[in-house]
Enzyme design. Structure first.
Site, PDB file in Angstrom:
ATOM      1  N   GLY A 191       0.749  -1.243   0.000  1.00 15.68           N
ATOM      2  CA  GLY A 191       0.000   0.000   0.000  1.00 15.68           C
ATOM      3  C   GLY A 191       0.788   1.306   0.000  1.00 15.68           C
ATOM      4  O   GLY A 191       0.225   2.362   0.261  1.00 15.68           O
ATOM      5  N   LYS A 275       9.041  -4.060 -14.724  1.00 18.92           N
ATOM      6  CA  LYS A 275       9.936  -4.911 -13.913  1.00 18.92           C
ATOM      7  C   LYS A 275      10.762  -5.787 -14.843  1.00 18.92           C
ATOM      8  O   LYS A 275      10.206  -6.471 -15.706  1.00 18.92           O
ATOM      9  CB  LYS A 275       9.115  -5.815 -12.992  1.00 18.92           C
ATOM     10  CG  LYS A 275       8.084  -5.097 -12.156  1.00 18.92           C
ATOM     11  CD  LYS A 275       8.660  -4.624 -10.855  1.00 18.92           C
ATOM     12  CE  LYS A 275       7.602  -3.907 -10.041  1.00 18.92           C
ATOM     13  NZ  LYS A 275       8.117  -3.367  -8.796  1.00 18.92           N
TER      14      LYS A 275
HETATM   15  C1  LIG Z   1       6.248  -4.438  -5.824  1.00 17.70           C
HETATM   16  S1  LIG Z   1       4.735  -4.920  -5.120  1.00 17.70           S
HETATM   17  C2  LIG Z   1       3.831  -3.407  -5.136  1.00 17.70           C
HETATM   18  C3  LIG Z   1       4.236  -2.446  -4.064  1.00 17.70           C
HETATM   19  C4  LIG Z   1       3.263  -1.302  -3.943  1.00 17.70           C
HETATM   20  N1  LIG Z   1       3.318  -0.416  -5.105  1.00 17.70           N
HETATM   21  C5  LIG Z   1       3.534  -0.463  -2.714  1.00 17.70           C
HETATM   22  O1  LIG Z   1       3.829   0.719  -2.854  1.00 17.70           O
HETATM   23  O2  LIG Z   1       3.414  -0.974  -1.615  1.00 17.70           O
HETATM   24  C6  LIG Z   1       3.986  -5.831  -6.396  1.00 17.70           C
HETATM   25  C7  LIG Z   1       2.578  -6.281  -6.126  1.00 17.70           C
HETATM   26  O3  LIG Z   1       2.045  -6.840  -7.324  1.00 17.70           O
HETATM   27  C8  LIG Z   1       1.079  -7.774  -6.932  1.00 17.70           C
HETATM   28  N2  LIG Z   1       0.700  -8.598  -8.093  1.00 17.70           N
HETATM   29  C9  LIG Z   1       1.440  -9.489  -8.776  1.00 17.70           C
HETATM   30  N3  LIG Z   1       0.729  -9.972  -9.829  1.00 17.70           N
HETATM   31  C10 LIG Z   1      -0.476  -9.344  -9.818  1.00 17.70           C
HETATM   32  C11 LIG Z   1      -1.620  -9.368 -10.651  1.00 17.70           C
HETATM   33  N4  LIG Z   1      -1.671 -10.150 -11.741  1.00 17.70           N
HETATM   34  N5  LIG Z   1      -2.667  -8.578 -10.338  1.00 17.70           N
HETATM   35  C12 LIG Z   1      -2.642  -7.784  -9.237  1.00 17.70           C
HETATM   36  N6  LIG Z   1      -1.571  -7.703  -8.415  1.00 17.70           N
HETATM   37  C13 LIG Z   1      -0.506  -8.474  -8.704  1.00 17.70           C
HETATM   38  C14 LIG Z   1       1.729  -8.514  -5.790  1.00 17.70           C
HETATM   39  O4  LIG Z   1       0.757  -9.149  -4.997  1.00 17.70           O
HETATM   40  C15 LIG Z   1       2.447  -7.368  -5.065  1.00 17.70           C
HETATM   41  O5  LIG Z   1       1.643  -6.891  -3.994  1.00 17.70           O
END
Ligand SMILES: C[S@@+](CC[C@H](N)C(=O)[O-])C[C@H]1O[C@@H](n2cnc3c(N)ncnc32)[C@H](O)[C@@H]1O
Length: 317
Positions: A191, A275
């Site tokens: 978050g 990424k």
């Molecule tokens: C790097 S983290 C995001 C961090 C976030 N922007 C923050 O500021 O806290 C990446 C996120 O992508 C989510 N994720 C991965 N594949 C996904 C998908 N297909 N749809 C939604 N979320 C996804 C993961 O669960 C993870 O929480």
């Protein structure tokens, strides 16, 4: 004193990602400015080579020039005569370099608040090759000294430090969501980005397959949807002002999803993390998809100083 343009660009490598830059630069016509320098000079070779975009750098000096000078005063006045802001990038001649820097207007490198409206004044960069030779560039790709910006961090509010790259992207865009604007935050958990957006007074639809931290989900203006972001169609949310995406996924997966959003016309402003996976030795780095993002009119692909093994695509309408 002699000042001569250098036909090409100077790229400042990102520590740890020098090989990415070397892979991207045209095969011929580039070289380190000096042994051990993080600066690489790439000649302007002709349409074919210069057309290949380069992304893996911390800063790029767009129209570099070479100054041959006798004294410290002469070197400093050559820069001062052009503009106010000059950031040093020294790999040698540290003492002489600091004496030159002391004769230039000082640059503030104090941590910035957010939001922070970036001043318009250009930021230049310079280095020394030897006691009497300077390479400099008045225009750089990054508006920050040496490509770096530090923020006044909030150690309590956000659940991760990922919000710093969002702040950096928005400062570079000189735009951020206004109170009440609708934002989709894809890959929102835990978050950090949602926290930053909600603090601006935006309405945030936070989408993730993993849960958002409870206290972030409880912030005013935040709605959490547990869902695969990529199976969410633009029509499902309707018009939004901003699309933010920090989902960990293959770059091509993100590109396909963004194509749908662009085709829908339901959003004009985008900040998305691309990424990257793989490494240079294993040949697993996708250099192609960032180029496809960069080809979208009106947008740009950059490596933010708060990015790690990732790039950021940004576009405002
Ligand atoms: C790097 S983290 C995001 C961090 C976030 N922007 C923050 O500021 O806290 C990446 C996120 O992508 C989510 N994720 C991965 N594949 C996904 C998908 N297909 N749809 C939604 N979320 C996804 C993961 O669960 C993870 O929480």
């Amino acid at each position: 004193m002699k000042i001569n343009p250098l036909p090409g660009r100077v790229y400042q490598a990102i520590p740890g990602f020098e090989d990415h830059l070397k892979t991207e630069l045209p095969l011929n016509g580039w070289r380190p400015l000096a042994d051990g320098s993080p600066l690489f000079f790439a000649e302007t070779l002709g349409a074919e080579n210069t057309a290949t975009p380069v992304f893996w750098y911390q800063n790029c000096w767009l129209e570099p020039f070479r100054v041959e000078f006798d004294s410290i005063n002469e070197a400093a006045s050559a820069l001062r005569d052009i503009q106010r802001n000059w950031a040093p990038c020294l790999h040698t001649q540290f003492r002489r370099g600091s004496l030159i820097a002391s004769k230039l207007p000082s640059l503030s490198v104090k941590p910035r608040p957010f939001p922070w409206l970036l001043p318009d004044a250009p930021m230049g960069a310079w280095t020394l090759l030897d006691p009497h030779t300077m390479i400099a560039g008045a225009r750089c790709s990054s508006p920050f000294p040496g490509g770096l910006i530090e923020f006044e961090e909030d150690k309590l509010g956000p659940p991760s430090r990922a919000y710093l790259k969002l702040w950096e992207a928005l400062v570079r865009l000189r735009r951020w969501p206004a109170p009440g604007e609708r934002c989709l935050d894809a890959g929102a958990s835990p978050g950090g980005w949602t926290w930053a957006l909600a603090r601006l007074g935006a309405q945030v639809i936070a989408v993730d397959r993993a849960p958002l931290e409870d206290r972030i989900a409880a912030m005013s203006g935040v709605e959490y949807i547990r869902h695969d972001a990529f199976t969410l169609k633009p029509e499902d949310t309707g018009p939004i002002d901003w699309l933010f995406c920090d989902v960990i996924c293959y770059p091509s997966r993100l590109y396909e999803w963004i194509e749908k959003w662009l085709a829908s016309g339901l959003c004009k402003n985008f900040v998305c993390t691309i990424k990257m996976q793989g490494n240079i030795e294993g040949n697993g780095v996708d250099f192609e998809t960032p180029r496809r993002f960069a080809a979208i009119p009106g947008g740009a692909v950059v490596h933010l100083c708060h990015n790690k093994h990732e790039l950021t695509w940004m576009k405002v309408g």
